[in-house]
Write a protein that holds these residues in place. Sequence first.
Motif, mmCIF file in Angstrom:
data_model
loop_
_atom_site.group_PDB
_atom_site.id
_atom_site.type_symbol
_atom_site.label_atom_id
_atom_site.label_comp_id
_atom_site.label_asym_id
_atom_site.label_seq_id
_atom_site.Cartn_x
_atom_site.Cartn_y
_atom_site.Cartn_z
ATOM 1 N N SER A 11 35.548 56.571 32.457
ATOM 2 C CA SER A 11 34.921 57.501 31.741
ATOM 3 C C SER A 11 34.734 58.804 32.495
ATOM 4 C CB SER A 11 33.464 57.112 31.192
ATOM 5 O OG SER A 11 32.700 57.038 32.594
ATOM 6 N N ARG A 12 35.138 58.749 33.940
ATOM 7 C CA ARG A 12 35.220 59.816 34.624
ATOM 8 C C ARG A 12 36.759 60.500 34.783
ATOM 9 N NH1 ARG A 12 30.622 61.196 37.845
ATOM 10 N NH2 ARG A 12 29.159 59.680 37.845
ATOM 11 N N GLY A 13 37.525 59.972 33.871
ATOM 12 C CA GLY A 13 38.851 60.471 33.932
ATOM 13 C C GLY A 13 39.905 59.792 35.032
ATOM 14 N N ILE A 14 39.536 58.478 35.287
ATOM 15 C CA ILE A 14 40.702 58.060 36.460
ATOM 16 C C ILE A 14 41.219 57.013 35.856
ATOM 17 C CG2 ILE A 14 40.636 56.604 38.442
ATOM 18 C CD1 ILE A 14 38.026 58.100 39.226
ATOM 19 N N ALA A 15 42.634 56.876 35.861
ATOM 20 C CA ALA A 15 43.525 55.897 35.365
ATOM 21 C C ALA A 15 44.462 55.325 36.370
ATOM 22 C CB ALA A 15 44.302 56.687 34.109
ATOM 23 N N ILE A 16 44.855 54.186 36.361
ATOM 24 C CA ILE A 16 45.721 53.597 37.261
ATOM 25 C C ILE A 16 47.133 52.887 36.568
ATOM 26 C CG2 ILE A 16 44.374 51.369 37.591
ATOM 27 C CD1 ILE A 16 45.199 51.407 40.524
ATOM 28 N N SER B 76 31.959 51.025 38.312
ATOM 29 C CA SER B 76 32.711 50.107 37.756
ATOM 30 C C SER B 76 33.972 50.617 37.190
ATOM 31 C CB SER B 76 31.671 49.622 36.434
ATOM 32 O OG SER B 76 31.524 50.551 35.510
ATOM 33 N N VAL B 77 34.809 49.830 36.628
ATOM 34 C CA VAL B 77 36.112 50.315 36.171
ATOM 35 C C VAL B 77 35.541 51.331 34.997
ATOM 36 C CG1 VAL B 77 38.241 49.680 34.865
ATOM 37 C CG2 VAL B 77 37.465 48.608 36.965
ATOM 38 N N ARG B 78 34.759 50.853 34.044
ATOM 39 C CA ARG B 78 34.472 51.489 32.896
ATOM 40 C C ARG B 78 34.144 52.890 33.099
ATOM 41 N NH1 ARG B 78 33.852 49.810 27.714
ATOM 42 N NH2 ARG B 78 34.496 47.800 28.369
ATOM 43 N N GLU B 79 33.185 52.822 34.402
ATOM 44 C CA GLU B 79 32.583 54.613 34.654
ATOM 45 C C GLU B 79 33.811 55.207 35.287
ATOM 46 O OE1 GLU B 79 29.328 54.233 37.491
ATOM 47 O OE2 GLU B 79 29.723 56.515 37.965
ATOM 48 N N SER B 80 34.540 54.702 35.912
ATOM 49 C CA SER B 80 35.689 55.479 36.515
ATOM 50 C C SER B 80 36.461 56.000 35.135
ATOM 51 C CB SER B 80 36.708 54.684 37.689
ATOM 52 O OG SER B 80 37.499 53.833 36.976
ATOM 53 N N GLY C 149 36.979 51.861 40.872
ATOM 54 C CA GLY C 149 35.953 50.690 40.845
ATOM 55 C C GLY C 149 36.349 49.285 40.931
ATOM 56 N N GLU C 150 37.441 48.910 40.794
ATOM 57 C CA GLU C 150 37.809 47.580 40.998
ATOM 58 C C GLU C 150 37.397 46.883 42.172
ATOM 59 O OE1 GLU C 150 42.193 46.789 39.294
ATOM 60 O OE2 GLU C 150 41.695 49.172 39.533
ATOM 61 N N ASN C 151 37.288 47.716 43.299
ATOM 62 C CA ASN C 151 36.751 47.154 44.572
ATOM 63 C C ASN C 151 35.424 48.117 44.740
ATOM 64 O OD1 ASN C 151 39.048 45.505 45.155
ATOM 65 N ND2 ASN C 151 39.872 47.050 46.469
ATOM 66 N N ARG C 152 34.529 47.424 45.436
ATOM 67 C CA ARG C 152 33.450 48.115 45.780
ATOM 68 C C ARG C 152 33.312 48.083 47.267
ATOM 69 N NH1 ARG C 152 28.852 45.909 42.455
ATOM 70 N NH2 ARG C 152 29.909 46.974 40.920
ATOM 71 N N LEU D 224 32.069 58.284 48.050
ATOM 72 C CA LEU D 224 33.185 58.706 47.033
ATOM 73 C C LEU D 224 32.525 59.980 46.057
ATOM 74 C CD1 LEU D 224 35.889 58.085 45.426
ATOM 75 C CD2 LEU D 224 34.463 56.421 43.951
ATOM 76 N N PHE D 225 33.147 60.886 46.130
ATOM 77 C CA PHE D 225 33.017 62.016 45.284
ATOM 78 C C PHE D 225 34.243 61.962 44.168
ATOM 79 C CE2 PHE D 225 31.167 62.511 49.237
ATOM 80 C CZ PHE D 225 29.681 63.077 48.909
#
Length: 505
Positions: free
Chosen positions: A87-92, A81-85, A59-62, A68-69
């Motif tokens: 909360s969906r369990g995505i980390a980087i 957004s980064v926040r949404e990603s 979500g840092e780039n739109r 995207l699924f």
Amino acid sequence: MGENKTDVTPLIEIKNCTMEFPGVKALADVNFTLMPGECHALVGENGAGKSTLSKCITGENRMTKGELFVKGEQIKIPSYSVRESQSRGIAIVHQEFTLMSDMNGVENIFVGRYEKKHGLIDWKALDRRAQEMLDFLQCDINLHIPVKHLRTAERQIIQLAKALLDDPSIIIFDELTAVLQEKDIENIFRIIGLLKQKGIGIVYISHRLNEVFECCDSYTVLCDGRYINSGKVKDIDNGQLVKMIIGRELANVYPPVNEDLGEVILEVKNLTAPKAFRDISLQVRAGEVVGLAGLLGAGKTELVQAIFGNHKIVSGEVLVKGKPVHCRKPFQAIRLGMGLVPDERRTLGLNMKFDIKDNTTLPSMKLFRKMGIFQDHEAESKAAYEINEKMNLAYYSLWQNVKKLSGGNQQKIVIAKWLLRDTEIFLLDEPTRGIDIGAKFEIYQLIHELTKQKKAVILVSPEMEELIGLCNRIYIMYEGAIMDVVEGERKTQEVIINNLLGVNA
Ligand SMILES: Nc1ncnc2c1ncn2[C@@H]1O[C@H](COP(=O)(O)OP(=O)(O)OP(=O)(O)O)[C@@H](O)[C@H]1O
Ligand SMILES: [Mg+2]
């Protein structure tokens, strides 16, 4: 998630992703699928779009176009957004360091999400959780000093701990191992194994292709923002992967080592810097590549920095062509014909506020003076253009800020700037870190050319193969001292590894 193998929903599915920055199409029609419990290599040359694709996932780039699924659910791109990603369990874990250098490890791990008890931050609980995390990672790091005092690999582990904090189900490692040494990389592979067992999907970005074969299950290749291919790692070999990445085959990666050596150009005698290295003596002749091997903390970086006048020494001396020199500041070393490619290009090698041209010509400004006073901008730009073309830099303008270049392209500029000057002594501290296989090949050729022009080169590298392939001699450091010097028949992985670990072979 071994229990329901039959109908597995991908963790991430990207369809026809296009991403445009002003003036740059970074991704065009890219597809990507990540399954639970798999480690998926995302590979491609510098600037291929790997980091950009990762940032579309976080979500840092739109993304400009495409779908995207996440775990089967379609994401609404305009509001993603980064926040949404998260909360969906995505980390980087980002390619660039993102830690606050003056804060300690615990503060960095929890920044932005301090747990509170009765309105106060419960430091004890945070300490405990951070320690548990390190225990899981099997790393022993001081979490209570500012992270700027930690070693690169330790800082990297803190970034990893931070990413794992929310128990992600998808984790992206953007060149996590680029700054790590073999021992630490093995630890990372072990951790990846643990994550996979938990059903976590991992996107693994790296330029070290042997790592792909060691720890990844599947791969996706990008080239110039385009999707090239994907599949199972077990179905391909190294040669095939290289070909997909650079579009051609690579025969001999290492050019022949130059044996025609001249006088001693650089000599170091009994150099000592407390807590970094002691009693170091070495020589580099014209046309020679001298390697420095050693684990993290062996003192290699400090040694080259000291030679360059950037690290205090208490005794011993440095001689250039037989004359003792006392460089207390880098500019003095530069005047003596030295050039340093530091291990941390973003902080030490480049000025991120400057454009490509200024970064390239910075150490050689004086060469471009008209009548000794006026800056000859035309000559300066021309020289910058020629050298960057020679380095095959991927850029669209010399007046482009270096900040937005891909990691490997930034590194090329750090090397290019010393080539513009009449540099005689090259101090290369991990010059191929984060550089793709094609560009690495070019840098090896470049080092070979330097030796033919009778330059003296010190090369620090964590990759043993690279040292063996390029160096006439390799000094092996262990805890600040030279353990051994290997050349000729003793230039083998086995002898070096034993020495690295402090076991004299
Ligand atoms: N914020 C940005 N603005 C403009 N262009 C960008 C931006 N971020 C990346 N780019 C461009 O997009 C392209 C892809 O870059 P990206 O960083 O994704 O490459 P990469 O595959 O990660 O490379 P590397 O291996 O060197 O890290 C490059 O041409 C880069 O210059
Ligand atoms: Mg990148």
